[in-house]
Every structure is written in structure tokens, then in C-alpha cells.
Design a protein around this motif. Structure first.
Motif, PDB file in Angstrom:
ATOM      1  N   GLY A  78       0.817  -1.209   0.000  1.00  0.00           N
ATOM      2  CA  GLY A  78       0.000   0.000   0.000  1.00  0.00           C
ATOM      3  C   GLY A  78       0.846   1.253   0.000  1.00  0.00           C
ATOM      4  O   GLY A  78       0.603   2.200  -0.764  1.00  0.00           O
ATOM      5  N   LYS A  79       1.871   1.279   0.830  1.00  0.00           N
ATOM      6  CA  LYS A  79       2.788   2.417   0.908  1.00  0.00           C
ATOM      7  C   LYS A  79       3.551   2.567  -0.417  1.00  0.00           C
ATOM      8  O   LYS A  79       3.720   3.667  -0.930  1.00  0.00           O
ATOM      9  N   ARG A  80       3.982   1.439  -0.971  1.00  0.00           N
ATOM     10  CA  ARG A  80       4.718   1.490  -2.231  1.00  0.00           C
ATOM     11  C   ARG A  80       3.842   2.019  -3.365  1.00  0.00           C
ATOM     12  O   ARG A  80       4.314   2.764  -4.224  1.00  0.00           O
ATOM     13  N   CYS A  81       2.563   1.668  -3.359  1.00  0.00           N
ATOM     14  CA  CYS A  81       1.639   2.199  -4.374  1.00  0.00           C
ATOM     15  C   CYS A  81       1.511   3.711  -4.215  1.00  0.00           C
ATOM     16  O   CYS A  81       1.552   4.453  -5.201  1.00  0.00           O
ATOM     17  N   SER A  82       1.334   4.162  -2.978  1.00  0.00           N
ATOM     18  CA  SER A  82       1.171   5.595  -2.721  1.00  0.00           C
ATOM     19  C   SER A  82       2.407   6.390  -3.134  1.00  0.00           C
ATOM     20  O   SER A  82       2.297   7.524  -3.600  1.00  0.00           O
ATOM     21  N   GLU A  83       3.572   5.805  -2.968  1.00  0.00           N
ATOM     22  CA  GLU A  83       4.819   6.478  -3.343  1.00  0.00           C
ATOM     23  C   GLU A  83       5.074   6.436  -4.849  1.00  0.00           C
ATOM     24  O   GLU A  83       5.634   7.360  -5.411  1.00  0.00           O
ATOM     25  N   ARG A  84       4.649   5.376  -5.481  1.00  0.00           N
ATOM     26  CA  ARG A  84       4.977   5.148  -6.890  1.00  0.00           C
ATOM     27  C   ARG A  84       4.083   5.912  -7.861  1.00  0.00           C
ATOM     28  O   ARG A  84       4.536   6.440  -8.867  1.00  0.00           O
ATOM     29  N   PHE A  85       2.783   5.978  -7.564  1.00  0.00           N
ATOM     30  CA  PHE A  85       1.830   6.528  -8.519  1.00  0.00           C
ATOM     31  C   PHE A  85       1.429   7.958  -8.155  1.00  0.00           C
ATOM     32  O   PHE A  85       1.247   8.267  -6.981  1.00  0.00           O
ATOM     33  N   LYS A  86       1.267   8.794  -9.176  1.00  0.00           N
ATOM     34  CA  LYS A  86       0.819  10.163  -8.953  1.00  0.00           C
ATOM     35  C   LYS A  86      -0.597  10.181  -8.390  1.00  0.00           C
ATOM     36  O   LYS A  86      -0.941  11.006  -7.568  1.00  0.00           O
ATOM     37  N   ASP A  87      -1.418   9.272  -8.868  1.00  0.00           N
ATOM     38  CA  ASP A  87      -2.810   9.185  -8.431  1.00  0.00           C
ATOM     39  C   ASP A  87      -3.115   7.720  -8.144  1.00  0.00           C
ATOM     40  O   ASP A  87      -3.007   6.881  -9.048  1.00  0.00           O
ATOM     41  N   VAL A  88      -3.461   7.404  -6.916  1.00  0.00           N
ATOM     42  CA  VAL A  88      -3.769   6.023  -6.558  1.00  0.00           C
ATOM     43  C   VAL A  88      -5.036   5.986  -5.711  1.00  0.00           C
ATOM     44  O   VAL A  88      -5.246   6.835  -4.843  1.00  0.00           O
ATOM     45  N   LYS A  89      -5.891   5.038  -6.029  1.00  0.00           N
ATOM     46  CA  LYS A  89      -7.097   4.774  -5.247  1.00  0.00           C
ATOM     47  C   LYS A  89      -7.007   3.327  -4.793  1.00  0.00           C
ATOM     48  O   LYS A  89      -6.907   2.419  -5.614  1.00  0.00           O
ATOM     49  N   LEU A  90      -7.040   3.129  -3.483  1.00  0.00           N
ATOM     50  CA  LEU A  90      -6.822   1.818  -2.878  1.00  0.00           C
ATOM     51  C   LEU A  90      -8.139   1.097  -2.616  1.00  0.00           C
ATOM     52  O   LEU A  90      -9.216   1.704  -2.704  1.00  0.00           O
ATOM     53  N   PRO A  91      -8.097  -0.204  -2.286  1.00  0.00           N
ATOM     54  CA  PRO A  91      -9.316  -1.012  -2.190  1.00  0.00           C
ATOM     55  C   PRO A  91     -10.448  -0.438  -1.336  1.00  0.00           C
ATOM     56  O   PRO A  91     -11.605  -0.546  -1.713  1.00  0.00           O
ATOM     57  N   ASN A  92     -10.142   0.185  -0.219  1.00  0.00           N
ATOM     58  CA  ASN A  92     -11.197   0.692   0.654  1.00  0.00           C
ATOM     59  C   ASN A  92     -11.485   2.172   0.460  1.00  0.00           C
ATOM     60  O   ASN A  92     -12.256   2.745   1.218  1.00  0.00           O
ATOM     61  N   ASP A  93     -10.895   2.796  -0.539  1.00  0.00           N
ATOM     62  CA  ASP A  93     -11.159   4.211  -0.792  1.00  0.00           C
ATOM     63  C   ASP A  93     -12.598   4.398  -1.253  1.00  0.00           C
ATOM     64  O   ASP A  93     -13.221   3.496  -1.821  1.00  0.00           O
ATOM     65  N   SER A  94     -13.098   5.590  -1.035  1.00  0.00           N
ATOM     66  CA  SER A  94     -14.479   5.933  -1.355  1.00  0.00           C
ATOM     67  C   SER A  94     -14.772   5.762  -2.845  1.00  0.00           C
ATOM     68  O   SER A  94     -13.922   6.037  -3.688  1.00  0.00           O
ATOM     69  N   MET A  95     -15.985   5.354  -3.125  1.00  0.00           N
ATOM     70  CA  MET A  95     -16.430   5.274  -4.512  1.00  0.00           C
ATOM     71  C   MET A  95     -17.133   6.573  -4.922  1.00  0.00           C
ATOM     72  O   MET A  95     -17.819   6.626  -5.916  1.00  0.00           O
ATOM     73  N   GLU A  96     -16.948   7.622  -4.120  1.00  0.00           N
ATOM     74  CA  GLU A  96     -17.442   8.969  -4.402  1.00  0.00           C
ATOM     75  C   GLU A  96     -18.945   9.015  -4.594  1.00  0.00           C
ATOM     76  O   GLU A  96     -19.478   8.446  -5.517  1.00  0.00           O
ATOM     77  N   GLY A  97     -19.600   9.682  -3.692  1.00  0.00           N
ATOM     78  CA  GLY A  97     -21.034   9.905  -3.825  1.00  0.00           C
ATOM     79  C   GLY A  97     -21.893   8.709  -3.464  1.00  0.00           C
ATOM     80  O   GLY A  97     -22.973   8.539  -4.009  1.00  0.00           O
ATOM     81  N   GLY A  98     -21.452   7.871  -2.548  1.00  0.00           N
ATOM     82  CA  GLY A  98     -22.283   6.763  -2.097  1.00  0.00           C
ATOM     83  C   GLY A  98     -22.498   5.702  -3.153  1.00  0.00           C
ATOM     84  O   GLY A  98     -23.593   5.205  -3.337  1.00  0.00           O
ATOM     85  N   TYR A  99     -21.464   5.372  -3.893  1.00  0.00           N
ATOM     86  CA  TYR A  99     -21.535   4.341  -4.914  1.00  0.00           C
ATOM     87  C   TYR A  99     -22.097   3.055  -4.330  1.00  0.00           C
ATOM     88  O   TYR A  99     -21.747   2.646  -3.245  1.00  0.00           O
ATOM     89  N   MET A 100     -22.977   2.440  -5.058  1.00  0.00           N
ATOM     90  CA  MET A 100     -23.577   1.189  -4.617  1.00  0.00           C
ATOM     91  C   MET A 100     -23.043   0.058  -5.482  1.00  0.00           C
ATOM     92  O   MET A 100     -22.948   0.195  -6.696  1.00  0.00           O
ATOM     93  N   HIS A 101     -22.699  -1.028  -4.857  1.00  0.00           N
ATOM     94  CA  HIS A 101     -22.077  -2.152  -5.560  1.00  0.00           C
ATOM     95  C   HIS A 101     -22.847  -3.414  -5.196  1.00  0.00           C
ATOM     96  O   HIS A 101     -22.935  -3.774  -4.032  1.00  0.00           O
TER      97      HIS A 101
END
Length: 183
Positions: A117-140
Motif C-alpha cells: 500500500g505504501k509502495r503504491c502511494s509512493e509510486r503513482f501520482k494518483d492512486v485509489k486503494l481497495p477501501n477508498d471511497s467510490m465517491e457519492g455513495g456508490y452502490m455495488h
């Protein structure tokens, strides 16, 4: 050659491909994308996930195929994929031009293991991780492997945490509720 391959062969200048809720995509399909669309910079594969307590056997074929056949990607979105740390590491190693990575709802990834997770955050300019918000109450909607007739609604709360809303045994009742909720 498959119809998929024939279709891709007609659009060699394609730079962005979005596949929404396409659950059946194989490594060969991803190979076709890489072969027939060499200018592709953005690949989005957003699936309806399946919930299973233990990892399915096929978890990493998507990540490994992307790393092998789409190494020039700049942007990758894999929402709800079943990949785990092995597939994610393959992507990190194989897609050296990747600037943005969206792996929201890829629930088999353990961000703490090997500090990925830390390596992803350091490597990519923009990263969204598994538990990040789906913005606006996305329903899955998630089908449950153990009980295929049961639908589970996953929603993101205001902090971006995914949680189970309600199990529904009646698919029609679930569909009616989803239609109401989305109004």
C-alpha cells in the motif's frame, strides 16, 4: 480469431478502453487488446465483484496479463477485480509508465503485506486503494459464492469504508430497493 479480436483489430488507434461490468474477460482477451491497440494508454475494467471468504483460484490472471500485454499503460482502473498482491506486484513491475492506479474494491489485496500500500502511494501520482471511497455513495451489488441466490449491497460511507448494507434473498425485492435507492 474471436469476435472480440476482430473488433479490436478495426480500431488500432484506440487510446482508452472502458469495460464496465464485463465479468468474463480472459488473459487472451487482454492479449488481443495489447496486440491490436498498441497506442492504448488507459484501460478500465470495472466488474461486479464476488464475495468469497477465501481467495478464488483465478485471482491474478488479470493483473499478470495486463503486466505482460499492456506495459505502456499510463492509467489503469480495476474496480472490483479479484486480484491480490501477486497480481498487483506484476502490474507494478510490468507497467513501468503507469501514473494512475485505481484498485478500489479489489478486496483480496492486503495493503500491509510487504508494504504494498505504501509502495503504491509512493509510486503513482494518483492512486485509489481497495477501501477508498467510490465517491457519492456508490452502490455495488455483490453475488455471494456460498449462496448464489443471495444479493449483497455494498455501499461506501462518508469515510469511504465499504460495508454490507442488507442481504436480500429475493432478487426482485433487492432490485426494487436498488431502483428506489438510486432515485
Amino acid at each position: 480469431m474471436s469476435r472480440w479480436g476482430l473488433s479490436l483489430k478495426k480500431i488500432p488507434l484506440l487510446e482508452e478502453l472502458s469495460l464496465i461490468h464485463r465479468t468474463m474477460i480472459t488473459a487472451e482477451d487482454i492479449d488481443d487488446v495489447g496486440r491490436y491497440c498498441p497506442l492504448l494508454k488507459t484501460f478500465k475494467l470495472n466488474r461486479r465483484g464476488f464475495f468469497k471468504k477465501e481467495e478464488p483460484d483465478h485471482v491474478n490472471y488479470t493483473g499478470i496479463a495486463i503486466a505482460k500485454y499492456l506495459p505502456s499503460l499510463s492509467h489503469l482502473e480495476l474496480i472490483g477485480d479479484s486480484l491480490n498482491n501477486i497480481g498487483l506486484q506484476a502490474i507494478m513491475d510490468g507497467c513501468t509508465h503507469l501514473e494512475s492506479l485505481d484498485i478500489r474494491q479489489c478486496m483480496y489485496i492486503d495493503l500491509k503485506k510487504d508494504n504494498i500500500g505504501k509502495r503504491c502511494s509512493e509510486r503513482f501520482k494518483d492512486v485509489k486503494l481497495p477501501n477508498d471511497s467510490m465517491e457519492g455513495g456508490y452502490m455495488h451489488l455483490v453475488a455471494n459464492y456460498e449462496e448464489p441466490s443471495m444479493m449483497i449491497i455494498m455501499i461506501s460511507d462518508s469515510d469511504g469504508n465499504m460495508k454490507e448494507f442488507e442481504p436480500w434473498n429475493d432478487t426482485q425485492e433487492c432490485n426494487d430497493y436498488v431502483k428506489f435507492y438510486l432515485r
